[in-house]
Write an enzyme that holds these catalytic residues in place. Sequence first.
Site, PDB file in Angstrom:
ATOM      1  N   PRO A   9      42.434  24.671  28.991  1.00 29.69           N
ATOM      2  CA  PRO A   9      43.344  24.735  28.414  1.00 29.69           C
ATOM      3  C   PRO A   9      44.522  25.166  28.536  1.00 29.69           C
ATOM      4  CG  PRO A   9      42.480  26.396  27.424  1.00 29.69           C
ATOM      5  CD  PRO A   9      41.215  25.525  28.622  1.00 29.69           C
ATOM      6  N   ASN A  10      45.822  24.862  28.356  1.00 28.98           N
ATOM      7  CA  ASN A  10      47.322  24.687  28.508  1.00 28.98           C
ATOM      8  C   ASN A  10      47.644  24.787  29.926  1.00 28.98           C
ATOM      9  OD1 ASN A  10      47.580  26.369  26.317  1.00 28.98           O
ATOM     10  ND2 ASN A  10      46.732  28.156  26.561  1.00 28.98           N
ATOM     11  N   ARG A  17      56.950  27.835  31.848  1.00 28.07           N
ATOM     12  CA  ARG A  17      56.003  29.597  31.654  1.00 28.07           C
ATOM     13  C   ARG A  17      56.057  29.692  32.434  1.00 28.07           C
ATOM     14  NH1 ARG A  17      54.843  29.671  25.704  1.00 28.07           N
ATOM     15  NH2 ARG A  17      56.296  27.216  25.457  1.00 28.07           N
ATOM     16  N   TYR A  22      52.515  31.409  37.846  1.00 29.39           N
ATOM     17  CA  TYR A  22      52.016  29.519  37.560  1.00 29.39           C
ATOM     18  C   TYR A  22      52.945  29.499  39.109  1.00 29.39           C
ATOM     19  CZ  TYR A  22      48.664  31.400  34.643  1.00 29.39           C
ATOM     20  OH  TYR A  22      47.538  32.859  33.715  1.00 29.39           O
ATOM     21  N   ASN A  73      38.636  24.852  36.991  1.00 25.38           N
ATOM     22  CA  ASN A  73      39.402  25.713  35.937  1.00 25.38           C
ATOM     23  C   ASN A  73      39.844  26.445  34.860  1.00 25.38           C
ATOM     24  OD1 ASN A  73      41.160  27.629  35.487  1.00 25.38           O
ATOM     25  ND2 ASN A  73      43.286  26.961  37.373  1.00 25.38           N
ATOM     26  N   ALA A  76      41.768  30.331  30.223  1.00 25.88           N
ATOM     27  CA  ALA A  76      41.323  31.463  29.430  1.00 25.88           C
ATOM     28  C   ALA A  76      39.863  30.615  28.892  1.00 25.88           C
ATOM     29  CB  ALA A  76      42.145  31.096  28.036  1.00 25.88           C
ATOM     30  N   HIS A  79      37.051  33.189  30.860  1.00 31.23           N
ATOM     31  CA  HIS A  79      36.664  35.096  30.173  1.00 31.23           C
ATOM     32  C   HIS A  79      35.805  34.972  28.976  1.00 31.23           C
ATOM     33  CE1 HIS A  79      39.881  35.409  33.513  1.00 31.23           C
ATOM     34  NE2 HIS A  79      40.509  34.939  32.225  1.00 31.23           N
ATOM     35  N   ASP A  86      27.001  28.057  30.536  1.00 33.96           N
ATOM     36  CA  ASP A  86      25.362  27.543  29.816  1.00 33.96           C
ATOM     37  C   ASP A  86      25.349  26.137  30.239  1.00 33.96           C
ATOM     38  OD1 ASP A  86      24.745  29.745  29.725  1.00 33.96           O
ATOM     39  OD2 ASP A  86      24.286  28.875  27.176  1.00 33.96           O
ATOM     40  N   GLU A  97      34.826  27.119  41.439  1.00 34.99           N
ATOM     41  CA  GLU A  97      36.005  27.262  40.034  1.00 34.99           C
ATOM     42  C   GLU A  97      36.541  28.208  40.861  1.00 34.99           C
ATOM     43  OE1 GLU A  97      34.592  31.996  39.136  1.00 34.99           O
ATOM     44  OE2 GLU A  97      35.894  31.279  37.134  1.00 34.99           O
ATOM     45  N   HIS A  99      41.197  29.353  40.410  1.00 33.93           N
ATOM     46  CA  HIS A  99      41.925  29.797  39.399  1.00 33.93           C
ATOM     47  C   HIS A  99      43.656  30.276  40.327  1.00 33.93           C
ATOM     48  CE1 HIS A  99      39.449  31.484  36.351  1.00 33.93           C
ATOM     49  NE2 HIS A  99      38.952  31.918  37.516  1.00 33.93           N
ATOM     50  N   SER A 101      46.103  31.744  39.815  1.00 29.14           N
ATOM     51  CA  SER A 101      46.455  33.133  39.599  1.00 29.14           C
ATOM     52  C   SER A 101      45.206  33.711  40.748  1.00 29.14           C
ATOM     53  CB  SER A 101      47.616  33.759  38.855  1.00 29.14           C
ATOM     54  OG  SER A 101      45.717  33.689  37.433  1.00 29.14           O
ATOM     55  N   ARG A 106      45.432  40.981  36.984  1.00 34.84           N
ATOM     56  CA  ARG A 106      46.425  40.748  36.226  1.00 34.84           C
ATOM     57  C   ARG A 106      45.480  41.806  35.367  1.00 34.84           C
ATOM     58  NH1 ARG A 106      47.068  34.712  34.532  1.00 34.84           N
ATOM     59  NH2 ARG A 106      48.500  35.738  33.099  1.00 34.84           N
ATOM     60  N   ARG A 110      40.753  39.548  32.342  1.00 35.88           N
ATOM     61  CA  ARG A 110      40.344  38.543  32.934  1.00 35.88           C
ATOM     62  C   ARG A 110      40.048  38.602  34.161  1.00 35.88           C
ATOM     63  NH1 ARG A 110      45.580  34.977  31.116  1.00 35.88           N
ATOM     64  NH2 ARG A 110      46.917  35.887  30.048  1.00 35.88           N
TER      65      ARG A 110
HETATM   66  O1  CA2 Z   1      44.788  31.552  37.014  1.00 36.70           O
HETATM   67  C1  CA2 Z   1      44.736  31.006  36.968  1.00 36.70           C
HETATM   68  O2  CA2 Z   1      44.646  29.140  37.259  1.00 36.70           O
HETATM   69  C2  CA2 Z   1      44.461  31.298  35.142  1.00 36.70           C
HETATM   70  O3  CA2 Z   1      43.071  30.229  34.889  1.00 36.70           O
HETATM   71  C3  CA2 Z   1      45.393  30.845  34.327  1.00 36.70           C
HETATM   72  C4  CA2 Z   1      45.206  30.014  33.030  1.00 36.70           C
HETATM   73  C5  CA2 Z   1      44.492  32.205  32.585  1.00 36.70           C
HETATM   74  O4  CA2 Z   1      44.604  32.147  31.473  1.00 36.70           O
HETATM   75  C6  CA2 Z   1      43.301  32.176  33.104  1.00 36.70           C
HETATM   76  O5  CA2 Z   1      43.165  34.323  32.602  1.00 36.70           O
HETATM   77  C7  CA2 Z   1      43.881  32.625  35.081  1.00 36.70           C
HETATM   78  C8  CA2 Z   1      46.183  29.891  32.016  1.00 36.70           C
HETATM   79  C9  CA2 Z   1      46.569  28.802  32.069  1.00 36.70           C
HETATM   80  C10 CA2 Z   1      47.238  28.189  31.575  1.00 36.70           C
HETATM   81  O6  CA2 Z   1      48.804  29.102  31.524  1.00 36.70           O
HETATM   82  C11 CA2 Z   1      50.209  28.443  31.060  1.00 36.70           C
HETATM   83  C12 CA2 Z   1      50.843  29.770  31.285  1.00 36.70           C
HETATM   84  C13 CA2 Z   1      51.811  29.085  30.488  1.00 36.70           C
HETATM   85  C14 CA2 Z   1      52.738  28.358  30.723  1.00 36.70           C
HETATM   86  C15 CA2 Z   1      52.316  27.301  30.558  1.00 36.70           C
HETATM   87  C16 CA2 Z   1      50.653  27.005  30.943  1.00 36.70           C
END
Ligand code: CA2
Length: 144
Positions: A9-10, A17, A22, A73, A76, A79, A86, A97, A99, A101, A106, A110
């Site tokens: 997700p995201n 942002r 990132y 990856n 979120a 965690h 599973d 896996e 990431h 970051s 952090r 996380r």
């Molecule tokens: O560091 C990573 O790759 C993470 O998997 C990225 C996730 C975060 O929840 C993990 O703890 C670490 C978040 C991915 C997307 O985040 C964004 C935030 C703001 C703008 C765009 C993407």
Amino acid sequence: MKILIINGPNLNLLGLREPEIYGSRNYSALCSLIEKSCEELGVEYEIYQSNHEGAIVDKIQNAYSTFDGIVINPAAYTHTSIAILDALKAVSIPTVEVHISDINSRDEFRKFSYVSLAAIKTVMGLGFDGYRVAINELYNYLSK
Ligand code: CA2
């Protein structure tokens, strides 16, 4: 050799942002890097992104007997998701896996990764380049 790259997700919003965490490149740039890394190794690949836990579980289940390895990856869901853990255990496909970051430096929440319990390796804190490293690690593992 055929590998599946899953992004959670995201990650499709990369570059919009939090560039300090990132980077400023977008998701399409990340896909280009993944494509280049796979093509350099002569590996067949599919890139999949979803914001939905169940859809990711379905994708992992459907990877059984189709893909030799997975780079994931889980974002979120890293965690929180016992369901993704599973599914990875159920299909027993070698998984790396990744990431962008360094999740250990952090927020406290996380630091724990369910997915790491099913992964042969976790790559973190290397930015987008971590995907290249993860794909290479998986390739080397599967080539043994
Ligand atoms: O560091 C990573 O790759 C993470 O998997 C990225 C996730 C975060 O929840 C993990 O703890 C670490 C978040 C991915 C997307 O985040 C964004 C935030 C703001 C703008 C765009 C993407």
